[in-house]
Motif scaffolding. Sequence first.
Motif, PDB file in Angstrom:
ATOM      1  N   GLY A 222       5.128  -5.075  14.646  1.00 26.34           N
ATOM      2  CA  GLY A 222       4.899  -6.510  14.514  1.00 26.34           C
ATOM      3  C   GLY A 222       4.021  -6.817  13.329  1.00 26.34           C
ATOM      4  N   ASN A 223       3.332  -7.945  13.394  1.00 24.78           N
ATOM      5  CA  ASN A 223       2.580  -8.457  12.256  1.00 24.78           C
ATOM      6  C   ASN A 223       1.468  -7.519  11.801  1.00 24.78           C
ATOM      7  N   ARG A 224       0.705  -7.011  12.763  1.00 26.72           N
ATOM      8  CA  ARG A 224      -0.446  -6.172  12.418  1.00 26.72           C
ATOM      9  C   ARG A 224      -0.017  -4.871  11.743  1.00 26.72           C
ATOM     10  N   TYR A 225       0.883  -4.128  12.371  1.00 29.10           N
ATOM     11  CA  TYR A 225       1.213  -2.808  11.842  1.00 29.10           C
ATOM     12  C   TYR A 225       2.127  -2.862  10.636  1.00 29.10           C
ATOM     13  N   SER A 226       2.826  -3.976  10.429  1.00 32.34           N
ATOM     14  CA  SER A 226       3.603  -4.114   9.196  1.00 32.34           C
ATOM     15  C   SER A 226       2.653  -4.125   7.996  1.00 32.34           C
ATOM     16  N   ASP A 227       1.498  -4.792   8.133  1.00 29.31           N
ATOM     17  CA  ASP A 227       0.511  -4.816   7.052  1.00 29.31           C
ATOM     18  C   ASP A 227      -0.146  -3.450   6.864  1.00 29.31           C
ATOM     19  N   GLU A 228      -0.460  -2.797   7.970  1.00 33.36           N
ATOM     20  CA  GLU A 228      -1.086  -1.473   7.895  1.00 33.36           C
ATOM     21  C   GLU A 228      -0.158  -0.461   7.214  1.00 33.36           C
ATOM     22  N   ILE A 229       1.113  -0.539   7.548  1.00 27.57           N
ATOM     23  CA  ILE A 229       2.107   0.386   6.973  1.00 27.57           C
ATOM     24  C   ILE A 229       2.285   0.124   5.480  1.00 27.57           C
ATOM     25  N   ALA A 230       2.408  -1.157   5.111  1.00 26.72           N
ATOM     26  CA  ALA A 230       2.587  -1.489   3.693  1.00 26.72           C
ATOM     27  C   ALA A 230       1.398  -1.009   2.869  1.00 26.72           C
ATOM     28  N   TRP A 231       0.173  -1.187   3.418  1.00 31.39           N
ATOM     29  CA  TRP A 231      -1.011  -0.709   2.691  1.00 31.39           C
ATOM     30  C   TRP A 231      -0.973   0.814   2.543  1.00 31.39           C
ATOM     31  N   HIS A 232      -0.670   1.503   3.622  1.00 34.66           N
ATOM     32  CA  HIS A 232      -0.660   2.969   3.586  1.00 34.66           C
ATOM     33  C   HIS A 232       0.374   3.487   2.590  1.00 34.66           C
ATOM     34  N   ALA A 233       1.509   2.778   2.492  1.00 33.35           N
ATOM     35  CA  ALA A 233       2.573   3.180   1.567  1.00 33.35           C
ATOM     36  C   ALA A 233       2.304   2.690   0.144  1.00 33.35           C
ATOM     37  N   GLN A 234       1.212   1.923  -0.042  1.00 30.39           N
ATOM     38  CA  GLN A 234       0.826   1.357  -1.336  1.00 30.39           C
ATOM     39  C   GLN A 234       1.916   0.445  -1.898  1.00 30.39           C
ATOM     40  N   LEU A 235       2.509  -0.340  -1.008  1.00 24.61           N
ATOM     41  CA  LEU A 235       3.567  -1.265  -1.395  1.00 24.61           C
ATOM     42  C   LEU A 235       3.158  -2.691  -1.039  1.00 24.61           C
ATOM     43  N   LEU A 236       3.353  -3.605  -1.944  1.00 25.57           N
ATOM     44  CA  LEU A 236       3.081  -5.005  -1.653  1.00 25.57           C
ATOM     45  C   LEU A 236       4.066  -5.509  -0.599  1.00 25.57           C
ATOM     46  N   PRO A 237       3.579  -6.261   0.379  1.00 23.81           N
ATOM     47  CA  PRO A 237       4.452  -6.689   1.476  1.00 23.81           C
ATOM     48  C   PRO A 237       5.594  -7.606   1.058  1.00 23.81           C
ATOM     49  N   GLU A 238       5.464  -8.275  -0.129  1.00 23.80           N
ATOM     50  CA  GLU A 238       6.558  -9.144  -0.562  1.00 23.80           C
ATOM     51  C   GLU A 238       7.605  -8.417  -1.400  1.00 23.80           C
ATOM     52  N   ARG A 239       7.407  -7.115  -1.639  1.00 18.03           N
ATOM     53  CA  ARG A 239       8.421  -6.335  -2.367  1.00 18.03           C
ATOM     54  C   ARG A 239       9.752  -6.373  -1.636  1.00 18.03           C
TER      55      ARG A 239
END
Length: 269
Positions: free
Chosen positions: A168-185
Amino acid sequence: MPELPEMETYKTLLNQKIGGNTITDVFINRTKSINVEPEDFIRIVKNQKIETIERRAKYLLFHLKNGYILVLHLMLGSWMYYGKEEEKPDRTIQIQLSFGKLHLYFIGLRLGYLHLYSRDKVEQKLTELGPEPLDVNFSLDSFLDLINSRRGRIKTTLVNQKFLSGIGNRYSDEIAWHAQLLPERKMNELKGNEKVQFYNSIRIVLQEAIKYGGYMDQPLFKGDTKTGGYDNRTYVYGREDEACKSCGGSIIKEKISSRKTFYCKQCQT
């Protein structure tokens, strides 16, 4: 809203507490939290043994001996507490399952629910869920096949339950940060090495969150030291204007497709 790690924590702890136990009584304070007439719900559920508790995506499935299944979706603001009458939180209880002198209280079920289904109806209800991201059979090749035709943003793709279940919302942000990818990519813009890191980050973040008991801020029972241990370990979620744990830059909060989103513009590309 509780996501995969929170529901996995609940599953593990509840199997330890009530797995194999018999429901001795049922109390329903809010009929909108169930999907059948209260009399039918009580008749089918009372005096049934809980054989096991399973998690699917953000759902918990309480398998009863008579073949029926209680399907729990906590949604926003809902939680559970297990204990004696004198230990229960000073909150309105929507549903209560009793096990002798101990009770499982369902609290905050305004949007959430505890529905009763036959086994085949459960399968129909959950048929559109995407793969479980921590399933042993969900390999890198499976992930690459899954994202092959995806063109949406990372953020909106991750929270789509038809894509992957439980995030969901929380872990989507955590995953994107860990992968070093901007969430709007855009998914179709990712390069080969980014896709591999994306897959690894999904598994690493979710496994770490499960290890520390997710983020729920209410204990499941008296003396529960497991539930909620991940809350102070988040990388970006809920940390607006704080320093990034990787580069020291400031965490940004924005809205992407009407969802609040946290990220670091310096180390996510």
